[in-house]
Write an enzyme that holds these catalytic residues in place. Sequence first.
Site, PDB file in Angstrom:
ATOM      1  N   ASP A 232      -6.449  47.736   4.860  1.00 31.62           N
ATOM      2  CA  ASP A 232      -6.103  46.539   4.018  1.00 31.62           C
ATOM      3  C   ASP A 232      -4.718  46.022   4.450  1.00 31.62           C
ATOM      4  OD1 ASP A 232      -5.748  44.717   2.246  1.00 31.62           O
ATOM      5  OD2 ASP A 232      -6.679  45.917   0.441  1.00 31.62           O
TER       6      ASP A 232
HETATM    7  C1  BGC Z   1      -6.042  42.283  -0.223  1.00 35.72           C
HETATM    8  C2  BGC Z   1      -7.179  42.048   0.651  1.00 35.72           C
HETATM    9  C3  BGC Z   1      -7.544  41.092   1.385  1.00 35.72           C
HETATM   10  C4  BGC Z   1      -5.847  41.071   2.247  1.00 35.72           C
HETATM   11  C5  BGC Z   1      -5.710  39.679   2.982  1.00 35.72           C
HETATM   12  C6  BGC Z   1      -4.830  42.192   0.573  1.00 35.72           C
HETATM   13  O1  BGC Z   1      -3.859  42.324  -0.140  1.00 35.72           O
HETATM   14  O2  BGC Z   1      -6.219  43.589  -0.876  1.00 35.72           O
HETATM   15  O3  BGC Z   1      -8.553  42.168  -0.176  1.00 35.72           O
HETATM   16  O4  BGC Z   1      -8.151  40.789   2.472  1.00 35.72           O
HETATM   17  O5  BGC Z   1      -4.845  41.122   1.490  1.00 35.72           O
HETATM   18  O6  BGC Z   1      -5.273  38.734   2.458  1.00 35.72           O
END
Ligand code: BGC
Length: 748
Positions: A232
């Site tokens: 993530d």
């Molecule tokens: C989120 C993800 C997301 C990623 C990119 C993170 O903060 O938890 O779900 O895909 O950011 O935006």
Amino acid sequence: MSENTIPSVNDLTLEEKASLTSGGDAWHLQGVEDKGIPGYMITDGPHGLRKSLAVETGATDLNDSVPATCFPPAAGLASSWNPELIHQVGEAMAEECIQEKVAVILGPGVNIKRNPLGGRCFEYWSEDPYLAGHTAVGIVSGVQSKGVGTSLKHFAVNNQETDRLRISANVSQRALREIYFPAFEHIVKTAQPWTIMCAYNQINGVHASQNHWLLTEVLRDEWGFEGIVMSDWGAAHDRVASLNAGLNLEMPPSFTDDTIVYAAREGRIAPEQLDRMAQGMVDLANKSRAAMSIDGYRFDVDAHHEVARQAAIESMVLLKNDDAILPLNPAASIAVIGEFARTPRYQGGGSSHITPTKMTSFLDTLAERGVSASFAPGFALDLSEQDPALTSEAVETAKGADAVLMFLGLPEAAESEGFDRETLDIPAKQVALLEAVAAENPNVVVVLSNGSVVTVHPWAGNAKGILEAWLLGQAGGGALADVIFGEVSPSGKLAQSVPMDINDDPSMLNWPGEEGHVDYGEGVFVGYRYYDTYGKAVDYPFGFGLSYASFELTDAVVSKTGANTASVSVKVTNTSDVDAAETVQVYVAPGKAEVARPKHELKGFKKVFLKAGESTTATIDLDERAFAYWSERFNDWHVESGEYTVEVGTSSRDIAATGVVTLDGDGKALPLNEWSTFGEWRTDPVGAPIVEAMQAKGEAGELVKLPDNDMMAMFLNSMPINSMTTLLGAPGKEITAFLLDEYGKVTK
Ligand code: BGC
């Protein structure tokens, strides 16, 4: 090198391999262009494409993205219980990715709604792992059928936003396997997502991004995952530890590829592990190439809006419909109250925020269709105190109308990625407004806009109808009109229970944790697994949803199809004069078990569309897993022999028919030893004849005879055989020795 020549990892230098294991920028893979590996774009997800306009700079701007169809977020899609429809949503999303040259869309997110206060409940699917896995799989199969990748996220146990980057979710192995893993497991095994995104949090003290057990042993070795794992955004903290654990890709990059190079040179990363991780990235580029080579593709904006509308229709759940107040006659005098009718809340906040291609509010739709209705906003969407003038205007508007549609719900600021909610209640000013309006005109239908459940208990008495509309995406206005005016019957079913009070929820004792950890003390008793097992009242149970039609489930037949499998068929009849859909749900209720099991669990479902008066037979197969629990003793799934009740119904609390199957069990048994109880010896297939031989010797006077009264039998049964002397004195030793010796002979 020709464009189509993509090397094996063996054609790359150490530095090139290392470079593949982090992104090029926040939204791109890192390519090795001169060896034919492009740095494709990957971006959010999950209910439509969020391609940032700041893509050139790689910056993260959540609200500035190219227009894309905004489909209903997962809370709605899951309520459709319709994997085929969700597959179509996936196909449409992929086409938008192809137009925008995005190789992987970051979703779906299938974490369990452990507690309805969880900030991302709007973009998660269900409190039930079977439903989450068997609905969200449609996104993965749909997107990937067009040659675009998905990223199943957030693996694993990301069930809250509070302290999400650091918190340790402390969960039993059984709850992991039965509740928090199965949606991931099902999708991996049946649809092979090209990528998986690991969660921010720790699981039992180890960050998901560094968790070898999670990313390699379970995901790859057990489930057979063939794709790559990415972090993530910002979840990788130690690149060497992560790579060794099975993380292929750090996102966004921390510009530290040299640490991988040094670690490889120093032997802190084995060459084959780096090769494996880098080859995964090469494979991902290979899979993406065909779709990413299509130039000039334009998706059909109107057709995708239609898919979004169908998805929105099936997302709605009709909770209450006293006096058949819905559907409304569009020619009636209708008062529409509530700012959400004019300014819809149609998606959640955070990384999933999409810029829609078009947007129709409910009021716009009324105007388009020539339906005349009076309107009053009723309240402001911000968190300010109620303006009494807005209340008076709303009450005036409601006066004398045949029906009042009140659009209530959660303002945008109330739920988003990044924080959890503090209350399940809708703002007090909306409840007060409802009371004032209902006092003037009792013919009120509340239309709810919210990403995760809200309490209806405090105010439901003031509404004859309640339509739970979740967040409906960009086509919600038209979809609402279709349902409200009866052009189509609502068919959604709750994917999460609606509790009367948040303090009824079993996870509240451990929510949202403290001092860096949250203990999942409720174990497997999440959502209805708790409410139904412990007989707790809820406002609306899991699986519930009304229709304008009526249905009957008859002629249910449950049959055993193998040693530990079964099948259930049931006739579903639409007994009304309205075309509509019903969802048959199958729950398995185990009999007496060695471990505490929920009263029943969803193990199959089928949505059937039936014209007025039509019937069909729905057949649902139950595999061995449908009856199994995760045994911590065996460290494996276990099906006990015995009776299981198979229930067929239309919600977890509306069971129309049941049937019993007697399963053989999987025969798993632990070896017996001196710590096994006498009861375990007696019931074990190897131990039982030895116990009988021992008893025969007792009769023959060769060993001490066991006392044969009930009380003693009870004591004996629960006593490890190394304690026989406690009950039998010195001769008890001989019994222990006899049992162990004979067992040794048989099993050696
Ligand atoms: C989120 C993800 C997301 C990623 C990119 C993170 O903060 O938890 O779900 O895909 O950011 O935006």
